[in-house]
Design a protein around this motif. Structure first.
Motif, mmCIF file in Angstrom:
data_model
loop_
_atom_site.group_PDB
_atom_site.id
_atom_site.type_symbol
_atom_site.label_atom_id
_atom_site.label_comp_id
_atom_site.label_asym_id
_atom_site.label_seq_id
_atom_site.Cartn_x
_atom_site.Cartn_y
_atom_site.Cartn_z
ATOM 1 N N THR A 5 0.848 -1.194 0.000
ATOM 2 C CA THR A 5 0.000 0.000 0.000
ATOM 3 C C THR A 5 0.881 1.241 0.000
ATOM 4 O O THR A 5 1.796 1.360 0.813
ATOM 5 C CB THR A 5 -0.905 0.025 1.245
ATOM 6 O OG1 THR A 5 -1.686 -1.178 1.273
ATOM 7 C CG2 THR A 5 -1.825 1.236 1.214
ATOM 8 N N ILE A 6 0.611 2.151 -0.905
ATOM 9 C CA ILE A 6 1.401 3.373 -1.023
ATOM 10 C C ILE A 6 0.803 4.455 -0.128
ATOM 11 O O ILE A 6 -0.382 4.742 -0.196
ATOM 12 C CB ILE A 6 1.427 3.871 -2.481
ATOM 13 C CG1 ILE A 6 1.993 2.775 -3.405
ATOM 14 C CG2 ILE A 6 2.260 5.137 -2.603
ATOM 15 C CD1 ILE A 6 1.875 3.105 -4.872
ATOM 16 N N LYS A 7 1.643 5.015 0.748
ATOM 17 C CA LYS A 7 1.186 6.046 1.680
ATOM 18 C C LYS A 7 2.083 7.277 1.605
ATOM 19 O O LYS A 7 3.304 7.158 1.610
ATOM 20 C CB LYS A 7 1.193 5.514 3.130
ATOM 21 C CG LYS A 7 0.178 4.408 3.403
ATOM 22 C CD LYS A 7 -1.211 4.993 3.562
ATOM 23 C CE LYS A 7 -2.226 3.915 3.948
ATOM 24 N NZ LYS A 7 -2.001 3.412 5.317
ATOM 25 N N GLU A 8 1.478 8.451 1.572
ATOM 26 C CA GLU A 8 2.240 9.691 1.613
ATOM 27 C C GLU A 8 2.701 9.974 3.044
ATOM 28 O O GLU A 8 2.121 9.470 4.013
ATOM 29 C CB GLU A 8 1.391 10.859 1.097
ATOM 30 C CG GLU A 8 1.031 10.750 -0.376
ATOM 31 C CD GLU A 8 0.227 11.954 -0.856
ATOM 32 O OE1 GLU A 8 -0.140 12.801 -0.010
ATOM 33 O OE2 GLU A 8 -0.029 12.044 -2.078
ATOM 34 N N THR A 9 3.730 10.796 3.183
ATOM 35 C CA THR A 9 4.225 11.216 4.500
ATOM 36 C C THR A 9 4.215 12.742 4.544
ATOM 37 O O THR A 9 3.913 13.413 3.555
ATOM 38 C CB THR A 9 5.660 10.714 4.751
ATOM 39 O OG1 THR A 9 6.569 11.460 3.924
ATOM 40 C CG2 THR A 9 5.793 9.234 4.430
ATOM 41 N N GLN A 201 8.065 10.599 9.280
ATOM 42 C CA GLN A 201 7.039 11.593 9.577
ATOM 43 C C GLN A 201 7.611 12.867 10.189
ATOM 44 O O GLN A 201 6.895 13.848 10.385
ATOM 45 C CB GLN A 201 5.994 11.006 10.531
ATOM 46 C CG GLN A 201 5.163 9.892 9.937
ATOM 47 C CD GLN A 201 4.237 10.387 8.839
ATOM 48 O OE1 GLN A 201 3.742 11.510 8.892
ATOM 49 N NE2 GLN A 201 4.015 9.573 7.841
ATOM 50 N N LEU A 202 8.897 12.828 10.494
ATOM 51 C CA LEU A 202 9.504 13.984 11.131
ATOM 52 C C LEU A 202 9.822 15.064 10.111
ATOM 53 O O LEU A 202 10.295 14.801 9.014
ATOM 54 C CB LEU A 202 10.800 13.585 11.854
ATOM 55 C CG LEU A 202 10.613 12.641 13.056
ATOM 56 C CD1 LEU A 202 11.969 12.258 13.612
ATOM 57 C CD2 LEU A 202 9.777 13.298 14.141
ATOM 58 N N VAL A 203 9.561 16.283 10.488
ATOM 59 C CA VAL A 203 9.854 17.407 9.609
ATOM 60 C C VAL A 203 11.362 17.618 9.500
ATOM 61 O O VAL A 203 11.862 18.117 8.504
ATOM 62 C CB VAL A 203 9.190 18.697 10.139
ATOM 63 C CG1 VAL A 203 9.537 19.884 9.269
ATOM 64 C CG2 VAL A 203 7.685 18.508 10.216
ATOM 65 N N LYS A 204 12.077 17.172 10.521
ATOM 66 C CA LYS A 204 13.518 17.404 10.533
ATOM 67 C C LYS A 204 14.227 16.414 9.615
ATOM 68 O O LYS A 204 14.837 15.459 10.031
ATOM 69 C CB LYS A 204 14.071 17.286 11.957
ATOM 70 C CG LYS A 204 15.526 17.741 12.078
ATOM 71 C CD LYS A 204 15.963 17.735 13.522
ATOM 72 C CE LYS A 204 17.415 18.172 13.635
ATOM 73 N NZ LYS A 204 17.915 18.166 15.004
ATOM 74 N N THR A 205 14.152 16.621 8.341
ATOM 75 C CA THR A 205 14.839 15.811 7.341
ATOM 76 C C THR A 205 16.211 16.413 7.097
ATOM 77 O O THR A 205 16.578 17.446 7.648
ATOM 78 C CB THR A 205 14.046 15.819 6.032
ATOM 79 O OG1 THR A 205 13.968 17.179 5.580
ATOM 80 C CG2 THR A 205 12.654 15.261 6.235
#
Length: 299
Positions: A5-9, A201-205
């Motif tokens: 299943t393809i899920k966006e983050t 899911q973390l914004v800190k990429t």
């Protein structure tokens, strides 16, 4: 046949491909290039796609970060099909032994903090490289553990950093009654290999970190000094108490430093004393400026 299943983050560069069952219960993996993929034949195969930048494997999913040469809507079905075909033909996702019944022994102990409403639960393994604060269950997208902790009616807030979890409670419960219950819950959760923090899911990429570095470089010299002092001298002590401190701003005209308090420090009765007698005095001395004032944005 396998169907992923393809899920966006929350990060538009990263897409998750979820499996119907766990593929890695006890370990999380991050592969930056093909040379690092010896534990995962599937990750190695994925790096033959020229747009693949990073591959993550955790729990029941594989997450892929792409380079900007393509858009996900152009290639996501191709990637899903490649994963499904690889596994259906007997390809290994991981080379290492990762039995569903295998448990990783973990020690979790509780520590009191200066904030009587907060207890710190320290694990014998690293949980996250990025601090995560959840004020309520709606803010738990990055932490399945925090989401599950909010099912306890007495849990008010959750803060996770490095190897510890700080739990804030409502006054309705006493720590003597609930500490053992929370400690055992966290211990079993980690031992069963469940996801504590979903890094995708973390914004800190990596891009965000680069932006932070650019932001730091654009700051005035005094603000840079303040950040370095907080990081080197203040943050370790604050973390030992189950909290975190972060620089928000410095007003050169008013000589006012604003900081953000998290975890056990947020709302702590002694935080005002700590700010004034500890951090403020330290900044005055190290910056040679007796007019410096420190103010907490929260807490």
């Amino acid at each position: 046949m396998l169907k992923v299943t393809i899920k966006e983050t929350q990060n538009p560069s990263i897409l998750k491909f979820e499996f119907p069952e766990f593929i890695s219960r006890n370990q999380n993996f991050e592969f930056k290039n093909i040379d690092e993929t010896s534990p995962s034949p599937l990750a190695k195969q994925l790096f033959y796609l020229p747009f693949v930048k990073t591959v993550y494997i955790s729990g029941n999913f594989i997450a892929i970060e792409k380079f900007s040469i393509v858009e996900w809507h152009e290639v996501k079905e191709l990637v899903a099909e490649q994963i499904e075909t690889f596994v259906d033909k007997g390809g290994k996702i991981l080379n290492i032994e990762d039995s569903a019944n295998k448990k990783v022994p973990v020690t979790v102990y509780s520590e009191t903090t200066p904030n009587p409403s907060v207890m710190k639960f320290v694990a014998s393994k690293m949980l996250t490289k990025t601090a995560v604060e959840c004020k309520n269950i709606d803010e738990t997208a990055a932490s399945p553990l925090a989401k599950d902790l909010f099912t306890f009616p007495f849990v008010k807030e959750v803060f996770i950093d490095e190897n510890y979890v700080s739990v804030s409670k409502y006054d309705v419960a006493d720590w003597m009654e609930i500490t053992q219950e929370i400690r055992s819950f966290i211990k079993i959760y980690i031992e069963e290999g469940k996801t504590v923090i979903d890094e995708t899911q973390l914004v800190k990429t990596a891009n965000h970190e680069k932006q932070q570095e650019e932001y730091f470089e654009k700051l005035d010299a005094t603000s840079q000094q303040i950040i370095n002092i907080l990081e080197e001298y203040v943050k370790p002590a604050v973390q030992s108490d189950g909290g975190n401190i972060a620089f928000q701003s410095y007003d050169e005209k008013e000589k006012r430093v604003k900081v953000i308090l998290q975890g056990a420090c947020s709302g702590c009765p002694s935080s005002t004393f700590t700010l004034k007698s500890g951090i403020e005095n330290m900044l005055k001395e190290m910056l040679h400026d007796q007019e410096i004032k420190v103010e907490a944005v929260n807490g």
